[in-house]
Design a protein around this motif. Structure first.
Motif: not given
Length: 408
Positions: A168-174, A184-190, A373-378, A398-404
Motif C-alpha cells: 500500500x501507499x499513503x502518507x507517512x511522517x517520522x 509505498x509503505x516501508x514498514x509493512x507488517x502482519x 516485496x516478494x515475501x510470503x507470509x503463511x 499471501x505474497x507481497x507484491x510491489x505497486x505497479x
C-alpha cells in the motif's frame, strides 16, 4: 487413495469437515464444498443425490444461505455430512462427488457484510504500549481491562488465502521529518488473528447477550490483518486505524464450524478487573479456544502464538459489538486482534518480533524488520480434537507484491 481413506490422525478428517467454496477443474462455477483430507466434497451435489432437505442451501455459490439458516440447520447439515463421508452405504453415491484439493480453485467462502477488528491480547497490547509509550506508568490504556477495544474495518478488501497483497501507499511522517511524504509503505507488517464468521443476524436495537454467541456465530478461520505501520502511525491519532489497515485483510478459504472445536474450548485468563454485567462471563460456558498458531515468513516459522491466552473472548466481543443496539448481518466478520503470547517467540506481529524495527529477524534468506516485496507470509493452526486427534484450520497465505505504478 480413495477420498474416504483419510490417514489416521489427519487434522482434516471426518471430525473436522470445514466449509469452503470452490470451482471444479475446468469450470468457473462456484460451489459449496467440504474438505476431507486432501479432497473436497461437492456438498450441494451430495445433498441433492441423497435427498437432503438442505440441498437448496448447499447448492449455492457462497456459504451465506447456509450461514443465515441458523443453528438448527448448521447442526443438521453437519450431522448429515458426517454420515455421508463415514457410513459405507453412502460411498457409491458420494465418492464420484469428490475432487482432489489440488485440482480445484478456492474462493472467498462467504460474502463479507461488515468487518470489525478487535485488540484482545493483553500480551500484544502491553508490548505495543511499551514500544510507543515506554515512560507510561501502565502500558495498557485505562479502558483496556473494561471493554474489548475495536474499530470498524473495510469489508470490501477481505481477500481469500493465496491472493497477492499489493504494497500500500499513503502518507507517512517520522517524528523528525519536517513534513509528511507520500509513497509505498516501508514498514509493512502482519497481524496473526482469528476471524469469527456471523451466520444468523440479529434485530436492530436488541443486544446479543453472551449466552447467545453460538446461536449467531457459525465458525472461525485464521485471519491476517496486514498493516502499514508507518501509514498507521501518522493517521491514527485521534480516530484510529484507517488507510494503514484497510488495504487488505486475508482469511482462510476454509471456515471451521464451532461444533468441530468442542474439545478445544478453554477458560480465558483470569480477570483482574470486575466486569460490567453484559461482559461478565463468570457463569457462562468456557469462552476461550485452544488454537496453536504458527507464523511463517518465506517458509521459516518466526512465531507460534497461542490463542488460549486471549483476554477477551469471541462471545464478549460479540456482546460488546451489539450492546449499543447495532445489529448483526449474515456474513459479518470480526477479528480477534493480534494473537501474542508471553514469550518472545509467541508474538503475532513483526512490530513486536522486531521491537518496532530495532531487532532484525534472522531468516535463511536474509534479515527482516518489516516485509519486503516478494515475501510470503503463511499462518497455520491446529486445535485439540476428540480422542487426541488434531483439528486443522485452513492456512492463510499471501505474497507481497510491489505497486505497479512506481510513483506510488
Amino acid at each position: 487413495m480413495p477420498p474416504f481413506d483419510v490417514p489416521e490422525g489427519d487434522p482434516f478428517g471426518p471430525h473436522n469437515l470445514p466449509y469452503g467454496v470452490f470451482s471444479p477443474p475446468g469450470s468457473s462455477e462456484q460451489r459449496v464444498g467440504v474438505r476431507l483430507g486432501d479432497h473436497v466434497l461437492d456438498a450441494g451435489a451430495a445433498a441433492h443425490a441423497l435427498g437432503s432437505p438442505y440441498a437448496s442451501l448447499l447448492a449455492r455459490p457462497t456459504l451465506n444461505p447456509l450461514l443465515a439458516a441458523g443453528r438448527t440447520a448448521w447442526s443438521d447439515v453437519r450431522r448429515a455430512l458426517t454420515a455421508w463421508v463415514t457410513v459405507p452405504a453412502h460411498r457409491e453415491t458420494v465418492e464420484p462427488l469428490f475432487h482432489p484439493l489440488s485440482s480445484v480453485t478456492l474462493h472467498l467462502p462467504f460474502e463479507v457484510a461488515d468487518y470489525v477488528d478487535f485488540y484482545a491480547s493483553e500480551n500484544h497490547a502491553r508490548n505495543v504500549g511499551r514500544i510507543f509509550r515506554p515512560d507510561a506508568a501502565d502500558s495498557l490504556t485505562p479502558n483496556w481491562k473494561h471493554l474489548p477495544i475495536g474499530y470498524h474495518g473495510r469489508s470490501g478488501t477481505v481477500l481469500v488465502s493465496g491472493t497477492d497483497v499489493v504494497r500500500p501507499s499513503g502518507q507517512r511522517k517520522a517524528p523528525t521529518d519536517p513534513a509528511p511524504v507520500f509513497g509505498p509503505s516501508v514498514r509493512l507488517d502482519i497481524e496473526a488473528e482469528v476471524g469469527f464468521v456471523v451466520g444468523a443476524p440479529s434485530e436492530l436495537g436488541r443486544p446479543v447477550p453472551l449466552g447467545d454467541f453460538r446461536d449467531h456465530v457459525f465458525g472461525l478461520c485464521l485471519l491476517n490483518d496486514w498493516s502499514a505501520r508507518d501509514v498507521q502511525a501518522w493517521e491514527y491519532v485521534p480516530l484510529g486505524p484507517f488507510l494503514g489497515k484497510s488495504f487488505a485483510t486475508s482469511v482462510s478459504a476454509w471456515i471451521t464450524p464451532l461444533d468441530a472445536l468442542e474439545e478445544a474450548r478453554v477458560a480465558p485468563p483470569e480477570r483482574t478487573h470486575a466486569l460490567l454485567p453484559y461482559l461478565d462471563d463468570t457463569d457462562e460456558e468456557p469462552g476461550g479456544y485452544d488454537l496453536r498458531i504458527s507464523v511463517a515468513v518465506n517458509g521459516h516459522v518466526v512465531s507460534e502464538p497461542p490463542f488460549s491466552t486471549m483476554y477477551w473472548t469471541a462471545a464478549q466481543q460479540l456482546a460488546h459489538m451489539t450492546v449499543n443496539g447495532a445489529s448483526l448481518r449474515t456474513g459479518d466478520l470480526y477479528g480477534s486482534g493480534t494473537v501474542s503470547g508471553p514469550a518472545e517467540g509467541q508474538r503475532g506481529s513483526l512490530l513486536e518480533l522486531t521491537w518496532n524495527g530495532r531487532d532484525a529477524l534472522e531468516l535463511p534468506d536474509g534479515k527482516r524488520t518489516f516485509l519486503e516485496d516478494g515475501d510470503v507470509v503463511t499462518l497455520s493452526a491446529w486445535a485439540p480434537g476428540p480422542g487426541g486427534v488434531r483439528v486443522g484450520l485452513g492456512e492463510v497465505t499471501g505474497r507481497v507484491t510491489p505497486r505497479a505504478d512506481p510513483t506510488g
